[in-house]
Design an enzyme around this catalytic site. Structure first.
Site, PDB file in Angstrom:
ATOM      1  N   VAL A 202      47.721  53.317  42.029  1.00  0.00           N
ATOM      2  CA  VAL A 202      46.341  52.839  41.982  1.00  0.00           C
ATOM      3  C   VAL A 202      45.919  52.571  40.534  1.00  0.00           C
ATOM      4  O   VAL A 202      45.884  53.460  39.703  1.00  0.00           O
ATOM      5  CB  VAL A 202      45.371  53.846  42.650  1.00  0.00           C
ATOM      6  CG1 VAL A 202      45.574  53.829  44.144  1.00  0.00           C
ATOM      7  CG2 VAL A 202      45.557  55.263  42.135  1.00  0.00           C
ATOM      8  N   GLU A 203      45.619  51.316  40.257  1.00  0.00           N
ATOM      9  CA  GLU A 203      45.142  50.862  38.950  1.00  0.00           C
ATOM     10  C   GLU A 203      44.463  49.526  39.154  1.00  0.00           C
ATOM     11  O   GLU A 203      44.668  48.868  40.175  1.00  0.00           O
ATOM     12  CB  GLU A 203      46.301  50.763  37.950  1.00  0.00           C
ATOM     13  CG  GLU A 203      47.518  50.021  38.497  1.00  0.00           C
ATOM     14  CD  GLU A 203      48.745  50.158  37.598  1.00  0.00           C
ATOM     15  OE1 GLU A 203      48.612  49.905  36.401  1.00  0.00           O
ATOM     16  OE2 GLU A 203      49.818  50.500  38.119  1.00  0.00           O
ATOM     17  N   TRP A 204      43.627  49.119  38.212  1.00  0.00           N
ATOM     18  CA  TRP A 204      42.967  47.818  38.341  1.00  0.00           C
ATOM     19  C   TRP A 204      43.979  46.708  38.115  1.00  0.00           C
ATOM     20  O   TRP A 204      44.764  46.764  37.173  1.00  0.00           O
ATOM     21  CB  TRP A 204      41.821  47.693  37.340  1.00  0.00           C
ATOM     22  CG  TRP A 204      40.722  48.689  37.485  1.00  0.00           C
ATOM     23  CD1 TRP A 204      40.266  49.546  36.524  1.00  0.00           C
ATOM     24  CD2 TRP A 204      39.919  48.942  38.646  1.00  0.00           C
ATOM     25  NE1 TRP A 204      39.231  50.320  37.011  1.00  0.00           N
ATOM     26  CE2 TRP A 204      38.997  49.964  38.319  1.00  0.00           C
ATOM     27  CE3 TRP A 204      39.890  48.407  39.946  1.00  0.00           C
ATOM     28  CZ2 TRP A 204      38.060  50.459  39.234  1.00  0.00           C
ATOM     29  CZ3 TRP A 204      38.961  48.899  40.855  1.00  0.00           C
ATOM     30  CH2 TRP A 204      38.068  49.905  40.497  1.00  0.00           C
TER      31      TRP A 204
END
Length: 328
Positions: free
Chosen positions: A149-151
Site C-alpha cells: 500500500v502506497e500512493w
C-alpha cells in the site's frame, strides 16, 4: 548560545587529515564488517551509511518482479538469501508476467517466498480481492502474503490520493481477503509518505515491512516496531542482473523459524500456545521416604547439606547473551 569556532582544512596541522582519513576508514570497516561477514557474496551499488543497522541483521532477503528479468534462483539461494517477496498481482487486472516462473523456481531452489499484491486506489477492493484470489496460490509452504500500500503517483489513471478513511476501508477488506484465501496473516508493505498519511496507529497486530534506504526506521516512522526493512534498492545479488531490493528481518533465527511454522505471530509478537521450552533432564525417583538409601546400598540414613553449604561450583550462573516496489 555561542557558536564553537570551526577550523578550515588549510589551518589544520599537516598530520590531521591523514589521521582523520585513517580513523574514518577504520570506522567504516567496523560498521560494515558484520554485514560483510554474514553475506560476503552480496553487495550494493550505492550503499548508504544510514542503513548499516539493517545490513547487520542476520536474516536477509530480497523482493523482485519482472524487472529483474531471468533469475538464477540456485545462485540466489547460494548467496544466503533467506526469503523472497515476489510480485504477483496489481490492481484488478494485472499479473506479473514472471510471477509463475519465479514462484516455482524459488521453491525448487529452497528459497522461502511470499507473494505480494500492489493496490490500486481507483479500483474497488472487491475487484482486487477477486483478482489476487485467482492468481496467488494457496501454498501451505509459502510465507504469508503481502499487501503493498502506497500512493501510485506515477499512474495517470490511479495517481490521485483518496481520503484516509476510504483508504483504510479498502485495506481492511483486502487484508481480510488475503487472510481468508491463504490462511495466513498478511504483511503490510508501505513507504514513509503513505504511512504518515494513512497508517499511523493502524493495524498494529499485522507485520509491517517498511521502506527506508537512507536512515534508520526510527528516524522516519512513528512506529514502535517493525518486522521487515527494505533498506536498499541498489542491492547486488548473485543470480540477478543489475539492481535488486534487499530486506532485513527484525528477529532471531528461532523467531523466524517459528513464524514460518505458524507458532509465532511476528506482528503481535506473541507465541501461539506458549513459547517452546528447552527440554530438561527428568528428576530421578525419590528414595523411600526421601530419608534412606535403598537396602542394596546399605539402607544408611541420608545426609543433606544446608543451603548455605552448597558448593560454589554447583550454584546457578548468569548467562550473557529512498526506491519503491510501486514501480515494479
Amino acid at each position: 548560545m555561542a557558536r564553537r569556532a570551526e577550523t578550515s582544512p588549510e589551518a589544520r596541522p599537516a598530520t590531521a587529515l591523514p589521521l582523520q582519513a585513517f580513523a574514518a576508514a577504520v570506522l567504516g570497516l567496523l560498521c560494515a564488517g558484520p554485514a560483510l561477514a554474514l553475506y560476503p557474496k552480496k553487495g550494493d551499488a550505492s550503499p548508504h551509511a544510514g542503513v548499516r543497522d539493517a545490513r547487520q541483521r542476520s536474516i536477509q532477503g530480497i523482493d523482485i518482479s519482472r524487472w529483474q528479468g531471468e533469475i538464477d534462483w540456485a545462485k540466489v539461494k547460494d548467496a544466503g538469501t533467506r526469503f523472497a517477496f515476489i510480485k504477483a498481482t496489481e490492481g484488478g487486472d494485472h499479473l506479473d508476467p514472471m510471477f509463475k516462473k519465479n514462484w516455482a523456481e524459488a521453491k525448487k531452489a529452497g528459497v522461502p517466498r511470499s507473494a505480494y499484491h500492489f493496490v490500486y486506489w481507483c479500483r474497488p477492493a472487491k475487484d482486487q480481492v477477486r483478482w489476487f484470489k485467482r492468481h496467488i496460490p494457496r501454498d501451505p509452504d509459502a510465507l504469508p502474503p503481502v499487501l503493498d500500500v502506497e500512493w501510485n503517483g506515477e499512474s495517470e489513471k490511479c495517481g490521485k490520493k483518496i481520503p484516509r478513511e476510504k483508504a483504510l476501508a479498502k485495506i481492511r477488506e483486502m487484508l481480510k481477503g488475503l487472510q481468508e484465501h491463504t490462511g495466513k496473516k498478511p504483511i503490510i508493505y508501505t513507504d514513509i509518505t503513505f504511512h504518515e498519511d494513512v497508517l499511523e496507529g493502524e493495524f498494529n497486530d499485522h507485520p509491517y515491512w517498511l521502506r527506508s534506504t537512507a536512515a534508520p526506521l526510527k528516524h522516519r516512522y512513528e512506529r514502535k516496531q517493525w518486522e521487515f526493512w527494505q533498506f536498499t534498492t541498489t542491492g547486488r545479488v548473485p543470480g540477478i542482473s543489475g539492481d535488486v531490493d534487499r530486506n532485513a528481518f527484525f528477529g532471531t533465527e528461532h523467531e523466524f523459524s517459528a513464524w514460518r511454522d505458524g507458532r509465532y505471530d511476528i506482528g503481535a509478537r506473541k507465541w501461539r500456545g506458549g513459547e517452546s521450552k528447552v527440554a530438561t533432564t527428568p528428576k530421578p525417583p525419590a528414595t523411600p521416604a526421601g530419608l534412606r538409601t535403598p537396602k542394596a546400598a546399605g539402607n544408611t540414613p541420608l545426609k543433606f547439606a544446608p543451603p548455605g553449604k552448597i558448593p560454589r561450583s554447583a550454584q546457578a550462573r548468569d548467562v550473557a547473551t529512498t526506491g519503491s516496489i510501486a514501480r515494479d
